[in-house]
Design an enzyme around this catalytic site. Sequence first.
Site, PDB file in Angstrom:
ATOM      1  N   GLU A  64      27.121  58.480   2.567  1.00 21.42           N
ATOM      2  CA  GLU A  64      28.157  57.429   3.110  1.00 21.42           C
ATOM      3  C   GLU A  64      29.024  57.095   1.929  1.00 21.42           C
ATOM      4  O   GLU A  64      28.699  57.413   0.726  1.00 21.42           O
ATOM      5  CB  GLU A  64      27.392  56.313   3.733  1.00 21.42           C
ATOM      6  CG  GLU A  64      26.560  56.899   5.178  1.00 21.42           C
ATOM      7  CD  GLU A  64      25.985  55.717   5.728  1.00 21.42           C
ATOM      8  OE1 GLU A  64      25.827  54.527   5.232  1.00 21.42           O
ATOM      9  OE2 GLU A  64      25.742  56.118   7.031  1.00 21.42           O
ATOM     10  N   GLU A  75      24.546  67.360   8.944  1.00 21.84           N
ATOM     11  CA  GLU A  75      24.643  68.717   9.125  1.00 21.84           C
ATOM     12  C   GLU A  75      26.040  69.600   8.226  1.00 21.84           C
ATOM     13  O   GLU A  75      25.681  70.758   7.879  1.00 21.84           O
ATOM     14  CB  GLU A  75      24.976  68.919  10.703  1.00 21.84           C
ATOM     15  CG  GLU A  75      23.772  68.371  11.418  1.00 21.84           C
ATOM     16  CD  GLU A  75      23.819  66.722  11.837  1.00 21.84           C
ATOM     17  OE1 GLU A  75      24.515  66.073  10.996  1.00 21.84           O
ATOM     18  OE2 GLU A  75      23.510  66.327  12.620  1.00 21.84           O
TER      19      GLU A  75
HETATM   20  N1  THU Z   1      25.373  61.178  11.016  1.00 20.54           N
HETATM   21  C1  THU Z   1      25.171  62.343  10.739  1.00 20.54           C
HETATM   22  O1  THU Z   1      24.656  62.682   9.336  1.00 20.54           O
HETATM   23  N2  THU Z   1      24.865  63.391  11.739  1.00 20.54           N
HETATM   24  C2  THU Z   1      25.408  63.207  12.804  1.00 20.54           C
HETATM   25  O2  THU Z   1      25.315  64.279  13.558  1.00 20.54           O
HETATM   26  C3  THU Z   1      25.707  62.047  13.484  1.00 20.54           C
HETATM   27  C4  THU Z   1      25.853  60.894  12.415  1.00 20.54           C
HETATM   28  C5  THU Z   1      25.490  60.010   9.922  1.00 20.54           C
HETATM   29  C6  THU Z   1      27.000  59.633   9.738  1.00 20.54           C
HETATM   30  C7  THU Z   1      26.573  58.221   9.357  1.00 20.54           C
HETATM   31  O3  THU Z   1      26.304  58.250   7.759  1.00 20.54           O
HETATM   32  C8  THU Z   1      25.455  57.535  10.041  1.00 20.54           C
HETATM   33  O4  THU Z   1      24.614  58.984  10.665  1.00 20.54           O
HETATM   34  C9  THU Z   1      25.619  56.897  11.145  1.00 20.54           C
HETATM   35  O5  THU Z   1      26.896  57.612  12.127  1.00 20.54           O
END
Ligand code: THU
Length: 160
Positions: A64, A75
């Site tokens: 993030e 992913e």
């Molecule tokens: N996130 C993922 O890493 N993969 C996904 O397929 C859905 C969301 C992450 C993005 C963000 O850091 C957190 O999960 C909340 O959305």
Amino acid sequence: MKTIKIEATLAVYDSVDELPKDVMELMSKAMEARSKAYVPYSNFSVGAAILLDDGEVVLGNNQENASYPSGLCAERTAIYYAGANYPEAKILKMAITAGSRTQPTITPIPPCGACRQAIAEYEVNQNSAIEIYFMGETGKVVKANSLADLLPLGFDKSFL
Ligand code: THU
């Protein structure tokens, strides 16, 4: 006028213990990756592990950023690393585990739409299916035999 029916069959395992051994190992690496996710804003951590046809395993987790849209999902972190470092390898399987750091997550968490699109690019290019396994932190594991089963009517290079 005619209608088109779109169907996909997914497998649901009751727990990681039911998975084939290689997938269980892959999922446990995804869990390890999830524990290292950088998620100070959402507190929602995701780990992904990719098995390549040469046996190599590539890991990723969500990263993030204070500028929220600059962050990246687990992913895509994983698959772009695979594409960048092993461009000749075929991707066989991806295991994904996701969960909140503030409450238990037992529901299987599927990859977001943007990640499905990113994974589809590699599946189309390599012309062979990528198996996708996804889960929460614990509980059931869902398996798609191909990314295409999670992204019907996908957009790819054939339309360009
Ligand atoms: N996130 C993922 O890493 N993969 C996904 O397929 C859905 C969301 C992450 C993005 C963000 O850091 C957190 O999960 C909340 O959305």
